[in-house]
Design a protein around this motif. Structure first.
Motif, PDB file in Angstrom:
ATOM      1  N   MET A  40       0.878  -1.170   0.000  1.00  0.00           N
ATOM      2  CA  MET A  40       0.000   0.000   0.000  1.00  0.00           C
ATOM      3  C   MET A  40       0.910   1.212   0.000  1.00  0.00           C
ATOM      4  SD  MET A  40      -2.971   1.104  -0.066  1.00  0.00           S
ATOM      5  CE  MET A  40      -3.894   2.565   0.221  1.00  0.00           C
ATOM      6  N   LEU A  41       0.794   2.061  -1.021  1.00  0.00           N
ATOM      7  CA  LEU A  41       1.696   3.194  -1.215  1.00  0.00           C
ATOM      8  C   LEU A  41       0.926   4.496  -1.054  1.00  0.00           C
ATOM      9  CD1 LEU A  41       3.215   1.782  -4.512  1.00  0.00           C
ATOM     10  CD2 LEU A  41       4.234   1.621  -2.233  1.00  0.00           C
ATOM     11  N   THR A  42       1.455   5.393  -0.233  1.00  0.00           N
ATOM     12  CA  THR A  42       0.852   6.717  -0.066  1.00  0.00           C
ATOM     13  C   THR A  42       1.948   7.769  -0.108  1.00  0.00           C
ATOM     14  OG1 THR A  42       0.951   6.482   2.334  1.00  0.00           O
ATOM     15  CG2 THR A  42      -1.141   5.943   1.285  1.00  0.00           C
ATOM     16  N   ALA A  51      -1.725  10.179   5.273  1.00  0.00           N
ATOM     17  CA  ALA A  51      -2.877   9.377   5.700  1.00  0.00           C
ATOM     18  C   ALA A  51      -3.015   8.168   4.791  1.00  0.00           C
ATOM     19  CB  ALA A  51      -4.143  10.221   5.636  1.00  0.00           C
ATOM     20  N   ALA A  52      -3.550   7.087   5.339  1.00  0.00           N
ATOM     21  CA  ALA A  52      -3.661   5.830   4.586  1.00  0.00           C
ATOM     22  C   ALA A  52      -4.658   5.920   3.435  1.00  0.00           C
ATOM     23  CB  ALA A  52      -4.051   4.693   5.522  1.00  0.00           C
ATOM     24  N   GLU A  53      -5.717   6.739   3.575  1.00  0.00           N
ATOM     25  CA  GLU A  53      -6.703   6.797   2.505  1.00  0.00           C
ATOM     26  C   GLU A  53      -6.125   7.530   1.299  1.00  0.00           C
ATOM     27  OE1 GLU A  53      -7.267  10.239   5.223  1.00  0.00           O
ATOM     28  OE2 GLU A  53      -7.478   8.130   5.610  1.00  0.00           O
ATOM     29  N   GLY A  54      -6.579   7.147   0.141  1.00  0.00           N
ATOM     30  CA  GLY A  54      -6.138   7.777  -1.089  1.00  0.00           C
ATOM     31  C   GLY A  54      -4.850   7.197  -1.655  1.00  0.00           C
ATOM     32  N   GLY A  55      -4.335   6.139  -1.100  1.00  0.00           N
ATOM     33  CA  GLY A  55      -3.114   5.530  -1.605  1.00  0.00           C
ATOM     34  C   GLY A  55      -3.379   4.630  -2.795  1.00  0.00           C
ATOM     35  N   THR A  56      -2.331   3.991  -3.228  1.00  0.00           N
ATOM     36  CA  THR A  56      -2.391   3.073  -4.356  1.00  0.00           C
ATOM     37  C   THR A  56      -1.844   1.719  -3.927  1.00  0.00           C
ATOM     38  OG1 THR A  56      -2.045   4.878  -5.916  1.00  0.00           O
ATOM     39  CG2 THR A  56      -1.582   2.684  -6.713  1.00  0.00           C
ATOM     40  N   VAL A  57      -2.498   0.659  -4.361  1.00  0.00           N
ATOM     41  CA  VAL A  57      -2.024  -0.690  -4.052  1.00  0.00           C
ATOM     42  C   VAL A  57      -1.207  -1.191  -5.234  1.00  0.00           C
ATOM     43  CG1 VAL A  57      -2.697  -3.057  -3.510  1.00  0.00           C
ATOM     44  CG2 VAL A  57      -4.041  -1.150  -2.630  1.00  0.00           C
TER      45      VAL A  57
END
Length: 139
Positions: A40-42, A51-57
């Motif tokens: 999980m990349l942010t 923040a963890a939301e809005g990242g890319t897997v």
């Protein structure tokens, strides 16, 4: 005297070949569990951990998922054995603009836990140091 038909002999040979093929050991490096390499990349603006939301897997083995440059990112991670900090820096000239970004990755690489956080002076330096890994997550 017993005569065996040609069809029976062929069927026996085919069955023996199938059994031998199934019994042959697989190469040790050819088997990797599915889903074994997922990150999980942010990336966030500033020096705080994003923040963890809005990242890319990013999934590897095979490269897939919403990451736009998954194949390149997985190849770079493969060359660095999953260690983002060990990806060779690109030889680029970046502007001396202070606009810090913090990159964060967590997940697994070949079953090993990955946790990475680093702040860069700007997105150009982020890309120069981490290649394609954070390309889809950069602001």
């Amino acid at each position: 005297m017993t005569h065996t038909s040609l069809k029976t002999v062929r069927a026996g040979l085919v069955a023996a070949l199938v059994l031998l093929a199934c019994a042959a050991p697989a190469r040790p490096d050819s088997w990797r569990p599915a889903g074994d390499s997922r990150l999980m990349l942010t990336v966030g603006r500033g020096e705080a951990s994003p923040a963890a939301e809005g990242g890319t897997v990013l999934w590897c083995d095979p490269p897939r998922g919403p990451h736009r440059h998954a194949a390149d990112a997985c190849a770079e991670l493969e060359a660095a054995d999953g260690r983002i900090a060990d990806i060779p820096a690109k030889d680029v000239v970046c502007p001396m603009v202070h606009a810090p970004v913090t990159a964060h990755a967590h997940g697994t690489w070949r079953g090993r836990p990955v946790e990475y956080t680093e702040t860069f002076p700007n997105t150009c330096m982020l890309t120069a140091r981490t290649g394609s890994v954070f390309a889809s997550a950069a602001p």
